[in-house]
Motif scaffolding. Structure first.
Motif, PDB file in Angstrom:
ATOM      1  N   ALA A  32       0.827  -1.208   0.000  1.00  0.00           N
ATOM      2  CA  ALA A  32       0.000   0.000   0.000  1.00  0.00           C
ATOM      3  C   ALA A  32       0.864   1.262   0.000  1.00  0.00           C
ATOM      4  O   ALA A  32       0.616   2.200  -0.769  1.00  0.00           O
ATOM      5  CB  ALA A  32      -0.921   0.000   1.214  1.00  0.00           C
ATOM      6  N   SER A  38      -5.182  -0.885   5.161  1.00  0.00           N
ATOM      7  CA  SER A  38      -5.220   0.220   4.199  1.00  0.00           C
ATOM      8  C   SER A  38      -5.357   1.563   4.914  1.00  0.00           C
ATOM      9  O   SER A  38      -4.679   2.540   4.581  1.00  0.00           O
ATOM     10  CB  SER A  38      -6.393   0.040   3.235  1.00  0.00           C
ATOM     11  OG  SER A  38      -6.275  -1.148   2.514  1.00  0.00           O
ATOM     12  N   PHE A  43      -4.979  -1.276  -4.064  1.00  0.00           N
ATOM     13  CA  PHE A  43      -4.254  -0.078  -3.646  1.00  0.00           C
ATOM     14  C   PHE A  43      -3.992   0.806  -4.863  1.00  0.00           C
ATOM     15  O   PHE A  43      -3.594   0.310  -5.925  1.00  0.00           O
ATOM     16  CB  PHE A  43      -2.916  -0.444  -2.995  1.00  0.00           C
ATOM     17  CG  PHE A  43      -3.043  -1.371  -1.823  1.00  0.00           C
ATOM     18  CD1 PHE A  43      -3.997  -1.156  -0.845  1.00  0.00           C
ATOM     19  CD2 PHE A  43      -2.201  -2.470  -1.698  1.00  0.00           C
ATOM     20  CE1 PHE A  43      -4.118  -2.012   0.247  1.00  0.00           C
ATOM     21  CE2 PHE A  43      -2.312  -3.326  -0.621  1.00  0.00           C
ATOM     22  CZ  PHE A  43      -3.278  -3.104   0.347  1.00  0.00           C
TER      23      PHE A  43
END
Length: 288
Positions: free
Chosen positions: A49, A246, A285
């Motif tokens: 990410a 995330s 992502f």
């Protein structure tokens, strides 16, 4: 570009879509395109990410000297993530199996093999060159916490599900973290009171409580203020696994680049909302 050090679990993940919980028994069921295998684990999710967000990351992790370990190395190389800090000390690589339904509910079976009894050699690492240190709550990072405690470096961690502020397993991580993330899944009672108890005990600078579809609740010590940030609009929900990673990743990335905590949380909410439209903890992502 921020330079981030990450130390955390990397494993092989199998995801399987189901109609609903509970699962009724039958000897076999054909689930075309519903079962997928990939590289995941908190350490990998964060590294991938933050790479997508434009950060330069180094990750310390322990994998197996097996076929799955080779798969992990290959996947890291294809993503442009440095593999020089991987240690192949396990006989078998850690694995997880995740069942998820159409509403986003999930059941995770995590097999850590013998990683919780294995140590990582942090003596070879120059921590001065990193802007932020991310120490995931895996056992081998306890030595890392001792190494960094008096360093003055900003340390971030996510203890995930917590129902007791005196949790013995996570105590060291909470004591050391400047930035602390956790989920609301284990909390009974008032979330603000729970966060206040954490701050009174561990004196963290920033505490973020992920609340899924309800958004996130953040406490900033410098301002002695709570922020209740609503969730962003979600186009579709495919799999909520990895949403917390995330949120954490984008917050740390944005904060390291100079955003205020509330600016960083707002961006992180948008990043996480987009991510849950994809299957797999390490998919979905994009730069924002």
């Amino acid at each position: 570009m921020s330079k981030i050090f990450i130390s955390g679990l990397v494993n092989i993940e199998v995801t399987c879509s189901i109609n609903n919980f509970p699962i009724e028994y039958c000897p076999i069921e054909y689930n075309f395109h519903g079962v997928n295998v990939g590289v995941a684990g908190v350490g990998y999710n964060i590294a991938k990410a933050m790479t997508a967000l434009g950060d330069e990351v180094d990750i310390a992790t322990i994998i197996g000297n097996d076929l799955m370990g080779k798969t992990i190395v290959s996947e890291f190389e294809s993503c442009g993530i440095n593999t020089s800090l991987m240690e192949k000390k396990l006989e078998k690589t850690c694995t997880s199996n995740i069942l998820y339904d159409r509403d986003g509910k999930r059941k995770i079976y995590c097999d850590l093999k013998d990683i919780q009894e294995t140590e990582y050699d942090f003596s070879k690492i120059d921590f001065d060159k990193y802007d932020i240190i991310i120490a995931c709550n895996i056992n081998y990072n306890r030595q890392l916490l001792k190494t960094l405690k008096a360093s003055g470096k900003t340390i971030a961690t996510d203890v995930h599900v917590l129902n007791d502020i005196n949790d013995e397993y996570n105590r060291e991580f909470m004591e050391t973290a400047n930035i602390l993330f956790l989920s609301d899944e284990g909390i009974q009672g008032n979330p603000q009171e729970f966060i206040r108890q954490i701050e009174n005990t561990y004196h963290n600078d920033i505490i973020v409580l992920g609340q899924g579809s309800k958004g996130a609740l953040m406490y900033v010590k410098k301002e002695d203020k709570f922020y209740d940030e609503p969730a962003k609009k979600v186009e579709k929900i495919v799999n909520t696994v990895g949403a917390g990673d995330s949120l954490f990743s984008c917050f740390i990335s944005s904060y390291a680049k100079g955003m205020t905590p509330i600016e960083a949380l707002d961006k992180a909410q948008a990043f996480a909302a987009y991510k849950i439209g994809f299957d797999g903890a390490a998919n979905g992502f994009k730069a924002m």
